[in-house]
Design an enzyme around this catalytic site. Structure first.
Site, short mmCIF file in Angstrom:
data_model
loop_
_atom_site.label_atom_id
_atom_site.label_comp_id
_atom_site.label_asym_id
_atom_site.label_seq_id
_atom_site.Cartn_x
_atom_site.Cartn_y
_atom_site.Cartn_z
N GLY A 305 -43.53 -36.73 10.12
CA GLY A 305 -44.42 -35.56 9.67
C GLY A 305 -45.12 -34.90 10.71
N SER A 306 -46.28 -34.49 10.69
CA SER A 306 -46.90 -33.63 11.64
C SER A 306 -47.41 -34.21 13.11
CB SER A 306 -48.02 -32.77 10.95
OG SER A 306 -47.54 -32.13 9.96
N THR A 307 -47.26 -35.44 12.97
CA THR A 307 -47.40 -36.20 14.34
C THR A 307 -46.33 -35.88 15.19
OG1 THR A 307 -46.57 -38.27 13.45
CG2 THR A 307 -49.17 -38.17 13.44
N PHE A 308 -45.34 -35.39 14.62
CA PHE A 308 -44.21 -35.12 15.43
C PHE A 308 -44.38 -33.64 16.13
CE2 PHE A 308 -39.51 -34.11 16.60
CZ PHE A 308 -39.31 -35.18 17.18
N LYS A 309 -45.36 -33.00 15.42
CA LYS A 309 -45.41 -31.68 16.19
C LYS A 309 -45.82 -31.74 17.71
CE LYS A 309 -46.31 -29.33 11.58
NZ LYS A 309 -47.48 -28.87 10.65
#
Length: 587
Positions: A305-309
């Site tokens: 999810g958004s930690t991969f941003k």
């Protein structure tokens, strides 16, 4: 007549010659056995009159970064019987049944079995062994032995692992470093007569065991305990399936804590840590045990999810595809080819620059940025940042990234990858890659093993691990740290903020497959201090009930851990900044 006599003489001659050659063969064979094979058969005869019992070597300890012993040995006994030496079988059966807590039928079967030596039970506590020895029963042997003992029961159970009945490692560090931890067993040799009865006053010859060496690891008992307590509290509060936490030094890859709750009791690893519904078959129980022993931090993959941003931001900055001043507009969705992909804020964020795009964790912004990088170059960054290979952590069973093949990444796939969906990585891969980004650009190898030492503290082996320099530029590393600090100080990660400390981080909320199940994974990745990161953690809450947003439920868990370990680790505290923050709150 003459022919008949001649025939008989020839027949007799052949007979005597045959006898002669047989005798010569037997004499030659006898000479060969007595002269040339005397040593071999002498040893065979000696072996027939020797009874051998093993003396187990003490397994090396596992010792944490501060000297706390996490895995040790407990003196136990092995109780055996020698059939030919038993004078009173009934007394032996009665005594062993009483002291060992085994059924009389099972003990009788082993006592009456005709064998050179029959083991009745191993891992018998020392006090029980002493009581059995005090009976003075002939034919009963009580040998001291070692059993693995874990002083803190469930602490780091899926990291440390445990040993089997033969004292060999089964999972975790116990199996990974088995060659250093296990020693060499010794032996007790006893002389017996032809009937297998020990010869009185012949004595015993003893070959002493060589104990194993100690494994010193980077895991810190205190930090592990803080993290495990926080995880257990979150598990109960959110009625989640599991909670995983990794705490690592991003500059050198040393893992300070790795939590996977619910943990299990290392001193009783074959008992399930929950009550299964209904009866469980043996084969099914083994599957349940395998699941209980599973280390989700390294064995399981998930959509980050958004930690991969953080990785999307890194690739875009390296490519020059975005700057922190770039402007975007979020109406609540973005259309890619024929697919409308929504932002988590359905009404949209409106106009925002890239700094606010990451603070708001805005999906349309990151889809736009990912499309600027393009499918081929985005995939190339997976390779250059190390995401397409395993991390090489010193634990068995590490899972690999599950990724589209390069040729199958279209614009829609790229769009979903940009905000951390449609592929899967392990938690250890996430923290390793982010560590490499925020530490100035050095890809590190996550690890526990530091050194192997003997009991006197002499270092027998010091472990070294592979690094790769310049996976990202220093400039990109500085920018990413700045952006992630804004996320915690003013954005979606503000629930991890602690006055007086500079913290960077990113929240995430991802949905598990199948999407129709409506199950979520809430997470938060954070590090400190921002200027020179000494610690990085990820908190992952699997299938929380009720509110499931990462910023709401995972970030506070990280904050609780930080509050405990920052002073312990000596993370710099800015008193002036803390006072200013208090003043702002008061106003």
């Amino acid at each position: 007549m003459y022919r008949y006599k001649t025939y008989n003489r020839q027949k007799s001659m052949i007979f005597f010659l045959a006898i002669f050659f047989v005798m010569m063969f037997l004499m030659g064979r006898l000479v060969y056995l007595m002269v040339f094979c005397s040593e071999y058969y002498g040893k065979k005869a000696e072996d027939l009159h020797e009874r051998e019992r093993d003396i187990k070597a003490a397994r090396g300890k596992i010792i944490d970064a501060t000297g706390v012993v996490l895995a040790a040995n407990k003196t136990v006994c092995t109780v055996s019987v020698i059939h030919n030496q038993i004078d009173d079988p009934k007394a032996v059966i009665a005594a062993l049944t009483k002291e060992l807590g085994m059924s009389e039928e099972k003990i009788r079967k082993r006592v009456e079995k005709v064998s050179s030596i029959e083991r009745i039970k191993s891992n018998v506590d020392k006090e029980t062994g002493e009581r059995i020895r005090a009976y003075g029963l002939s034919g009963v042997k009580v040998d001291e032995d070692y059993k693995r003992y874990y002083p803190y029961d469930t602490l780091a159970s899926k990291v440390l692992g445990f040993t089997g009945g033969d004292n060999q490692g089964i999972i975790g560090l116990e199996v990974k470093y088995d060659e250093y931890l296990q020693g060499t067993n010794g032996k007790i040799l006893t002389l017996t007569d032809a009937r297998g009865v020990e010869i009185e006053n012949a004595g015993e010859s003893r070959l002493d065991p060589t104990d194993g060496n100690n494994l010193h690891i980077s895991l810190d008992y205190n930090i592990q305990k803080y993290a495990q307590q926080a995880a257990e509290k979150a598990l109960e509060k959110k009625q989640a399936d599991s909670v995983s936490i990794i705490i690592i030094n991003p500059s050198n890859g040393e893992i300070l804590a790795m939590v996977n709750v619910p943990e299990f009791n290392l001193n009783d690893p074959f008992t399930l840590n929950y009550e299964p519904p209904g009866a469980v078959e043996e084969a099914e129980k083994q599957n349940l045990l395998n699941g209980m022993w599973r280390n989700q931090c390294i064995n399981d993959t998930y959509e980050p999810g958004s930690t991969f941003k953080i990785i999307t931001t890194t690739a875009a900055l390296e490519e020059g595809a975005v700057s922190i001043k770039d402007q975007f507009f979020c109406p609540g969705y973005i259309t890619v080819e024929d697919r409308r992909i929504h932002c988590h804020k359905r009404t949209g964020h409106g106009s925002e620059d890239f700094v606010h795009g990451i603070m708001n964790s805005c999906n349309p912004v990151f889809i736009d940025v990912g499309l600027r990088v393009g499918p081929e170059r985005f995939y190339d960054y997976f390779g250059s940042l190390g995401l397409l290979k395993k991390t090489g952590i010193d634990l068995p069973g590490e899972a690999a990234t599950i990724m589209h093949s390069k040729e199958n990444i279209g614009l829609v796939e790229l769009a979903t990858m940009s905000f951390g969906q449609s592929f899967q990585i392990t938690p250890i891969q996430l923290v390793t890659t982010v560590s490499s980004i925020i530490n100035g650009g050095t890809r590190i190898t996550p690890h526990f093993g530091v050194s192997v030492q003997d009991d006197e503290g002499n270092v027998l082996k010091r472990f070294s691990y592979e690094t790769k320099e310049n996976v990202v530029s220093r400039e990109t590393s500085d920018t990413v740290r700045f952006l992630l600090e804004q996320v915690v100080s003013e954005g979606g990660g503000k629930n991890a903020k602690i006055a007086g400390y500079s913290i960077g981080g990113k929240t995430a909320t991802s949905q598990t497959l199948p999407r129709s199940a409506n199950k979520y994974i809430s997470s938060f990745l954070g590090f400190a201090p921002v200027e020179d990161p000494k610690i990085l953690t990820v908190v992952i809450i699997n299938n929380p009930q009720g509110v499931y947003y990462g910023g709401t439920i995972a970030a506070p868990v990280a904050k609780e851990i930080f509050e405990n370990i920052f002073p312990y680790l000596g993370i710099p505290y800015d008193e002036q900044a803390a006072k200013e923050a208090e003043t702002e709150l008061a106003e």
